[in-house]
Design a protein around this motif. Sequence first.
Motif, PDB file in Angstrom:
ATOM      1  N   THR A   1       1.759  -8.041 -88.947  1.00  0.00           N
ATOM      2  CA  THR A   1       2.137  -6.824 -89.660  1.00  0.00           C
ATOM      3  C   THR A   1       2.229  -5.666 -88.673  1.00  0.00           C
ATOM      4  O   THR A   1       1.353  -5.503 -87.818  1.00  0.00           O
ATOM      5  CB  THR A   1       1.089  -6.484 -90.745  1.00  0.00           C
ATOM      6  N   ARG A   2       3.287  -4.887 -88.761  1.00  0.00           N
ATOM      7  CA  ARG A   2       3.422  -3.718 -87.882  1.00  0.00           C
ATOM      8  C   ARG A   2       2.209  -2.795 -88.037  1.00  0.00           C
ATOM      9  O   ARG A   2       1.664  -2.641 -89.127  1.00  0.00           O
ATOM     10  CB  ARG A   2       4.689  -2.934 -88.232  1.00  0.00           C
ATOM     11  N   PHE A   3       1.845  -2.165 -86.931  1.00  0.00           N
ATOM     12  CA  PHE A   3       0.671  -1.298 -86.935  1.00  0.00           C
ATOM     13  C   PHE A   3       0.817  -0.171 -87.949  1.00  0.00           C
ATOM     14  O   PHE A   3      -0.144   0.177 -88.638  1.00  0.00           O
ATOM     15  CB  PHE A   3       0.447  -0.730 -85.537  1.00  0.00           C
ATOM     16  N   ASP A   4       2.005   0.408 -88.071  1.00  0.00           N
ATOM     17  CA  ASP A   4       2.183   1.537 -88.991  1.00  0.00           C
ATOM     18  C   ASP A   4       2.185   1.103 -90.455  1.00  0.00           C
ATOM     19  O   ASP A   4       2.197   1.949 -91.348  1.00  0.00           O
ATOM     20  CB  ASP A   4       3.449   2.326 -88.656  1.00  0.00           C
ATOM     21  N   GLU A   5       2.150  -0.204 -90.706  1.00  0.00           N
ATOM     22  CA  GLU A   5       2.084  -0.703 -92.072  1.00  0.00           C
ATOM     23  C   GLU A   5       0.687  -1.224 -92.441  1.00  0.00           C
ATOM     24  O   GLU A   5       0.471  -1.653 -93.573  1.00  0.00           O
ATOM     25  CB  GLU A   5       3.120  -1.815 -92.276  1.00  0.00           C
TER      26      GLU A   5
ATOM     27  N   SER B   1      -3.417  -0.985 -93.207  1.00  0.00           N
ATOM     28  CA  SER B   1      -4.373  -0.035 -93.770  1.00  0.00           C
ATOM     29  C   SER B   1      -5.191   0.581 -92.638  1.00  0.00           C
ATOM     30  O   SER B   1      -5.221   0.055 -91.508  1.00  0.00           O
ATOM     31  CB  SER B   1      -5.314  -0.741 -94.743  1.00  0.00           C
ATOM     32  N   LEU B   2      -5.879   1.685 -92.925  1.00  0.00           N
ATOM     33  CA  LEU B   2      -6.712   2.318 -91.912  1.00  0.00           C
ATOM     34  C   LEU B   2      -7.756   1.338 -91.379  1.00  0.00           C
ATOM     35  O   LEU B   2      -7.973   1.243 -90.165  1.00  0.00           O
ATOM     36  CB  LEU B   2      -7.406   3.549 -92.496  1.00  0.00           C
ATOM     37  N   GLY B   3      -8.401   0.606 -92.280  1.00  0.00           N
ATOM     38  CA  GLY B   3      -9.426  -0.338 -91.859  1.00  0.00           C
ATOM     39  C   GLY B   3      -8.888  -1.398 -90.918  1.00  0.00           C
ATOM     40  O   GLY B   3      -9.524  -1.735 -89.912  1.00  0.00           O
ATOM     41  N   ASN B   4      -7.699  -1.927 -91.198  1.00  0.00           N
ATOM     42  CA  ASN B   4      -7.122  -2.961 -90.345  1.00  0.00           C
ATOM     43  C   ASN B   4      -6.612  -2.396 -89.021  1.00  0.00           C
ATOM     44  O   ASN B   4      -6.608  -3.089 -88.003  1.00  0.00           O
ATOM     45  CB  ASN B   4      -6.012  -3.699 -91.088  1.00  0.00           C
ATOM     46  N   LYS B   5      -6.182  -1.146 -89.027  1.00  0.00           N
ATOM     47  CA  LYS B   5      -5.848  -0.493 -87.758  1.00  0.00           C
ATOM     48  C   LYS B   5      -7.081  -0.400 -86.872  1.00  0.00           C
ATOM     49  O   LYS B   5      -7.037  -0.699 -85.669  1.00  0.00           O
ATOM     50  CB  LYS B   5      -5.278   0.903 -88.009  1.00  0.00           C
ATOM     51  N   LYS B   6      -8.199   0.010 -87.465  1.00  0.00           N
ATOM     52  CA  LYS B   6      -9.433   0.162 -86.691  1.00  0.00           C
ATOM     53  C   LYS B   6      -9.950  -1.197 -86.222  1.00  0.00           C
ATOM     54  O   LYS B   6     -10.488  -1.318 -85.110  1.00  0.00           O
ATOM     55  CB  LYS B   6     -10.494   0.883 -87.516  1.00  0.00           C
TER      56      LYS B   6
ATOM     57  N   PRO C   1       3.796   2.159 -83.075  1.00  0.00           N
ATOM     58  CA  PRO C   1       3.822   1.852 -84.513  1.00  0.00           C
ATOM     59  C   PRO C   1       4.473   0.518 -84.851  1.00  0.00           C
ATOM     60  O   PRO C   1       4.142  -0.091 -85.867  1.00  0.00           O
ATOM     61  CB  PRO C   1       4.621   3.026 -85.102  1.00  0.00           C
ATOM     62  N   PHE C   2       5.362   0.033 -83.982  1.00  0.00           N
ATOM     63  CA  PHE C   2       6.104  -1.195 -84.282  1.00  0.00           C
ATOM     64  C   PHE C   2       5.406  -2.456 -83.763  1.00  0.00           C
ATOM     65  O   PHE C   2       5.871  -3.571 -84.005  1.00  0.00           O
ATOM     66  CB  PHE C   2       7.512  -1.117 -83.677  1.00  0.00           C
TER      67      PHE C   2
END
Length: 215
Positions: free
Chosen positions: A125-129, A131-136, A87-88
């Motif tokens: 930006t940290r992964f846990d911060e 949006s879903l779209g940007n995580k994907k 997440p970090f």
Amino acid sequence: MLLLQNVSKSYQDKKVLESLNFIFETHGVYAIAGPNGIGKSTLFRLIAGAESPSTGRVELQGLNPEDHRIAYRQKVSWAPEMDGMFPFVTPEEYFRLILQIRGRPTAEFPHALIQSFALTPFLRTRFDELSLGNKKKTLLIAAVMVPFEVLLLDEACTGFDRQSQQTFKGLMRDLAPRAIILLVNHDADQLENIPLTLLQMVHKQRTLLIKGEGL
């Protein structure tokens, strides 16, 4: 050629995959469909080498993930549904880590992909911060930025806006002639205009079958 031979997978007393046989012989995009719980994500983990089958074997160009751990995994790239990210960690850090793990030069940092998916403002930006779209997007870029012969995409464009969906479709069209691409995606509209073969995972008696239907 990607071979699945008598592949079964059980977790304690629960059998998820049973006697699955299939050969992917040609490059292209294969959309794997089937009801929830039939084992699509489990199949991807086995092909990626993240888990071992309970019985049977997975083989790519004569290599299998048990006996050829490094050589096999160098040929397979995987964007899991959401696993594999601390997440970090930021996208920038994650991409550099992937290059290091794969032994790729830093010059292969995926600037063009990052720009095409409009991820530049979120690189630190940290992964846990995210949006879903940007995580994907982060998981997708990490999967396609390195060489591969098999690409596994599990719900790869969930949360994408319209422009990112178009970018994804263009990327799939570009990569299809060069690799075996297996994807799971529950939104058919996101796959529109991608030349692909639809494969249905279905149960029949005590075996699990993959049946092909051209699209």
